[in-house]
Design a protein around this motif. Structure first.
Motif, PDB file in Angstrom:
ATOM      1  N   ASN A 168       0.825  -1.215   0.000  1.00 55.70           N
ATOM      2  CA  ASN A 168       0.000   0.000   0.000  1.00 55.70           C
ATOM      3  C   ASN A 168       0.862   1.269   0.000  1.00 55.70           C
ATOM      4  N   THR A 169       2.133   1.115  -0.390  1.00 54.53           N
ATOM      5  CA  THR A 169       3.033   2.272  -0.308  1.00 54.53           C
ATOM      6  C   THR A 169       3.611   2.604  -1.686  1.00 54.53           C
ATOM      7  N   LEU A 170       3.523   3.871  -2.052  1.00 56.96           N
ATOM      8  CA  LEU A 170       4.206   4.344  -3.264  1.00 56.96           C
ATOM      9  C   LEU A 170       5.429   5.129  -2.789  1.00 56.96           C
ATOM     10  N   LYS A 171       6.613   4.683  -3.229  1.00 59.81           N
ATOM     11  CA  LYS A 171       7.829   5.348  -2.723  1.00 59.81           C
ATOM     12  C   LYS A 171       8.691   5.856  -3.867  1.00 59.81           C
ATOM     13  N   VAL A 172       9.174   7.082  -3.728  1.00 64.13           N
ATOM     14  CA  VAL A 172      10.093   7.666  -4.716  1.00 64.13           C
ATOM     15  C   VAL A 172      11.367   8.040  -3.954  1.00 64.13           C
ATOM     16  N   ARG A 173      12.477   7.381  -4.310  1.00 60.82           N
ATOM     17  CA  ARG A 173      13.735   7.753  -3.622  1.00 60.82           C
ATOM     18  C   ARG A 173      14.380   8.884  -4.405  1.00 60.82           C
ATOM     19  N   LEU A 174      14.498  10.059  -3.776  1.00 66.22           N
ATOM     20  CA  LEU A 174      15.035  11.211  -4.491  1.00 66.22           C
ATOM     21  C   LEU A 174      16.557  11.228  -4.483  1.00 66.22           C
ATOM     22  N   GLU A 175      17.146  10.908  -3.335  1.00 72.29           N
ATOM     23  CA  GLU A 175      18.608  10.920  -3.243  1.00 72.29           C
ATOM     24  C   GLU A 175      19.014  10.411  -1.858  1.00 72.29           C
ATOM     25  N   TYR A 176      20.335  10.265  -1.680  1.00 75.39           N
ATOM     26  CA  TYR A 176      20.886   9.971  -0.353  1.00 75.39           C
ATOM     27  C   TYR A 176      21.614  11.224   0.112  1.00 75.39           C
ATOM     28  N   ALA A 177      21.568  11.465   1.410  1.00 74.57           N
ATOM     29  CA  ALA A 177      22.197  12.709   1.876  1.00 74.57           C
ATOM     30  C   ALA A 177      22.777  12.562   3.280  1.00 74.57           C
ATOM     31  N   LEU A 178      23.750  13.433   3.552  1.00 67.42           N
ATOM     32  CA  LEU A 178      24.195  13.615   4.929  1.00 67.42           C
ATOM     33  C   LEU A 178      23.518  14.885   5.435  1.00 67.42           C
ATOM     34  N   VAL A 179      22.854  14.786   6.584  1.00 65.01           N
ATOM     35  CA  VAL A 179      22.305  15.992   7.208  1.00 65.01           C
ATOM     36  C   VAL A 179      23.322  16.412   8.270  1.00 65.01           C
ATOM     37  N   ILE A 180      23.916  17.585   8.066  1.00 65.09           N
ATOM     38  CA  ILE A 180      25.009  18.042   8.941  1.00 65.09           C
ATOM     39  C   ILE A 180      24.527  19.251   9.743  1.00 65.09           C
ATOM     40  N   THR A 181      24.654  19.149  11.056  1.00 65.39           N
ATOM     41  CA  THR A 181      24.171  20.223  11.935  1.00 65.39           C
ATOM     42  C   THR A 181      25.334  20.757  12.754  1.00 65.39           C
ATOM     43  N   PHE A 182      25.368  22.068  12.927  1.00 63.61           N
ATOM     44  CA  PHE A 182      26.370  22.620  13.851  1.00 63.61           C
ATOM     45  C   PHE A 182      25.837  23.874  14.523  1.00 63.61           C
ATOM     46  N   LEU A 183      26.489  24.219  15.626  1.00 66.06           N
ATOM     47  CA  LEU A 183      26.142  25.436  16.359  1.00 66.06           C
ATOM     48  C   LEU A 183      27.246  26.449  16.121  1.00 66.06           C
ATOM     49  N   TYR A 184      26.853  27.713  16.026  1.00 69.22           N
ATOM     50  CA  TYR A 184      27.809  28.754  15.680  1.00 69.22           C
ATOM     51  C   TYR A 184      27.554  29.955  16.597  1.00 69.22           C
ATOM     52  N   GLY A 185      28.649  30.575  17.066  1.00 71.09           N
ATOM     53  CA  GLY A 185      28.512  31.574  18.127  1.00 71.09           C
ATOM     54  C   GLY A 185      28.163  32.987  17.705  1.00 71.09           C
ATOM     55  N   GLN A 186      27.708  33.178  16.495  1.00 69.79           N
ATOM     56  CA  GLN A 186      27.301  34.514  16.018  1.00 69.79           C
ATOM     57  C   GLN A 186      26.010  34.365  15.213  1.00 69.79           C
ATOM     58  N   PRO A 187      25.264  35.464  15.039  1.00 72.60           N
ATOM     59  CA  PRO A 187      24.117  35.360  14.125  1.00 72.60           C
ATOM     60  C   PRO A 187      24.613  35.013  12.730  1.00 72.60           C
TER      61      PRO A 187
END
Ligand SMILES: Cc1cc2nc3c(=O)[nH]c(=O)nc-3n(C[C@H](O)[C@H](O)[C@H](O)COP(=O)(O)OP(=O)(O)OC[C@H]3O[C@@H](n4cnc5c(N)ncnc54)[C@H](O)[C@@H]3O)c2cc1C
Length: 396
Positions: A168-187
Motif C-alpha cells: 500500500n506504499t508508493l515510494k520515490v527515492r530522491l537521493e541519499y544525503a548527509l544531514v550536517i548540523t552545527f552550532l555557531y557563536g554569532q548570528p
C-alpha cells in the motif's frame, strides 16, 4: 465516540489535544516510548498558523500549486478550523512556527498540555501495540488512527486481501544525503547567494543549508544543511557520526563542509561551538495509496474489525517527504482529520472519502514541491559547469 490513537509523536499528540476539546469524543492514546528524548531541531512551516488565504499561499516554491490543487472553499474551511483551535494549543503552535525548535519540546509540551487540561477524556497507555492488538481493541463504530510514523503499523493492513510489505506504499527515492548540523557563536543567515559563494571552491559535495534552517536564539545560531552522497557511500557509512569521524573517513565531504564554515567565520567572525553532528538518510518521498480502510468498509466482509470501523493513517504513516517539511504536513493533516471527526453527523463514508481526497491533494502538493527542490539542487550542483547545467534543464 471513542478514538484510538496509536503513536504519540507530534502528530498523534496534536490529534489527541485537538480531539480532547471536542464534545462527546474520548481518546485512548498509546505510545511505546517511556519519555520524550529526541534531540533534533525542526522547523514548522508558516502556513500552519496562517490567518488568511494570502499568507497560507505565500510560499515561494509552492504557493501557486496550492492555489491550483485546492478549492478556495477547502482552504477557507481550513482557516476556520485553525481559528477554532483552543488558545492553549494555538499559542503553542504560534510559538513553534516562529523559528527552529527542538522536536522534543513540541512533543513534551503537547504531552503536558493533554495531561494538565481539566476536561480530560484521554486515557494514555504505555505499550508497544501490534497490528493484531489494534484490530482486537477496536469495537464496531470506534475510530482507529495510526500515527506510528514512517514504519506505520497499519499501512499494509488497510486493503482486503493485500498484506505484502509495502503493498500500500508508493515510494520515490530522491537521493541519499548527509544531514550536517552545527552550532555557531554569532548570528548567521543564509540565502541562495550565500549558498553559491560559500561553495564556490566546492566542485563536489556542496554543503547546502536550507534558507530557513539557520536560527539565532539570542546567543547561538543553529545551522543545518544537506550534502548529497551516492548510494554506494550511503551503504558504507554509519547512521550517526561526528566531525572527527567525518574528517578521518570521508575527507572530501569534510573539506567541503569546513570550507563552507571557514567562509561563514570570515564573514561574521564567530566560532563553531562543539562538533558537527551528522546523520545519513535516504531522502524518500512516499505515500500510502490508501490512507483509510474504505476498501474494507466497502467490501462488507463479515467479522474483520476493519470492515466495521473507520481507520485512518496520519502524519508520517500516511505521507513522508524529505527537505524538512514532513512534520508540518503531518500536523496540517491532523487538523483536517480532527475537523472531520468533530462533525458528529458526517456519514462515515463521506468522512473517509474526504480524508482520502485531502491526503491525495496534500500528496500532489508535496510531491511537486519536493521534485522542484531536488531539481533546483541538481542545477545548483552543476552551476559551475554550463554544459552539465544545460543537460539538466530540459527546457522543452
Ligand atoms: C534528522 C531529521 C530531521 C528532521 N527535521 C525535520 C524538520 O526540520 N522539519 C520537518 O517538518 N520534519 C523534520 N523531520 C521529520 C519529522 O521528524 C517527522 O515528520 C515527524 O516526527 C513525524 O511525526 P509523526 O508523529 O507522524 O511520527 P513520529 O514522530 O515517527 O512518531 C511516531 C510515534 O509512534 C510511536 N510508535 C511507533 N510504533 C508504535 C507502536 N507499535 N506502538 C506504540 N507506539 C508506537 C513512536 O514511538 C513515536 O512516538 C526530520 C526527521 C529527521 C530524521
Amino acid at each position: 465516540m471513542r478514538v484510538h490513537v496509536v503513536g504519540a509523536g507530534p502528530v498523534g499528540l496534536l490529534l489527541t489535544a485537538l480531539l480532547q476539546s471536542v464534545e462527546g469524543v474520548s481518546v485512548r492514546l498509546y505510545e511505546k516510548r517511556p519519555e520524550y528524548t529526541r534531540t533534533r531541531m525542526v522547523q514548522l512551516a508558516p502556513y500552519l498558523v496562517a490567518d488568511s488565504l494570502e499568507s497560507y499561499q505565500a510560499d515561494v516554491i509552492d504557493g501557486d500549486s496550492v492555489e491550483a490543487i485546492f478549492d478556495r472553499s477547502e482552504l477557507e474551511q481550513g482557516l476556520v478550523f485553525r481559528q477554532s483551535i483552543p488558545s492553549d494549543l494555538s499559542e503553542l503552535l504560534d510559538g513553534w512556527a516562529r523559528g527552529f525548535c527542538p522536536l522534543n519540546a513540541i512533543e513534551q509540551s503537547l504531552s503536558d498540555l493533554i495531561d494538565v487540561r481539566g476536561q480530560n477524556g484521554v486515557v494514555r497507555t504505555a505499550a508497544v501495540v501490534t497490528a493484531e492488538d489494534a484490530m482486537a481493541m477496536l469495537e464496531p463504530g470506534e475510530v482507529l488512527i495510526d500515527s506510528t510514523g514512517s514504519r506505520s503499523l497499519l499501512r499494509d493492513h488497510l486493503v482486503p486481501g493485500e498484506s505484502r510489505e509495502d503493498a500500500n506504499t508508493l515510494k520515490v527515492r530522491l537521493e541519499y544525503a548527509l544531514v550536517i548540523t552545527f552550532l555557531y557563536g554569532q548570528p548567521y543567515d543564509c540565502n541562495e547567494h550565500c549558498k553559491y559563494y560559500k561553495n564556490i571552491e566546492n566542485a563536489n559535495y556542496k554543503f547546502i543549508p536550507m534558507v530557513h534552517r539557520t536560527h539565532f536564539d539570542g546567543s547561538v545560531s543553529h545551522v543545518t544543511g544537506i550534502v548529497s552522497i551516492s548510494a554506494e557511500e550511503y551503504d558504507v557509512l554509519p547512521s550517526h557520526f561526528d566531525g572527527e569521524w567525518l574528517r578521518e573517513n570521508v575527507p572530501a565531504v569534510a573539506e567541503s563542509t569546513d570550507r563552507f564554515i571557514e567562509k561563514v567565520k570570515d564573514e561574521t567572525h564567530g566560532e563553531l561551538l562543539g562538533d558537527l553532528e551528522i546523520v545519513r538518510i535516504p531522502l524518500d518521498l512516499y505515500r500510502a495509496r490508501n490512507a483509510t480502510n474504505r476498501q474494507w468498509l466497502a467490501s462488507e466482509s463479515n467479522g474483520h474489525p476493519f470492515a466495521s470501523s473507520p481507520v485512518f493513517l496520519a502524519g508520517d504513516s500516511a505521507i513522508g517527504s524529505p527537505y524538512f517539511q514532513s512534520i508540518s504536513l503531518g500536523l496540517e493533516c491532523a487538523m483536517f482529520l480532527a475537523g472531520l471527526l468533530a462533525q458528529p453527523n458526517l456519514p462515515v463514508k463521506e468522512m473517509l472519502d474526504r480524508y482520502e481526497l485531502y491526503i491525495y491533494k496534500q500528496w500532489l502538493r508535496v510531491y511537486m514541491r519536493s521534485k522542484m527542490i531536488k531539481h533546483n539542487k541538481d542545477l545548483f550542483e552543476s552551476i559551475d559547469d554550463p554544459l552539465a547545467l544545460l543537460d539538466k534543464l530540459h527546457i522543452y
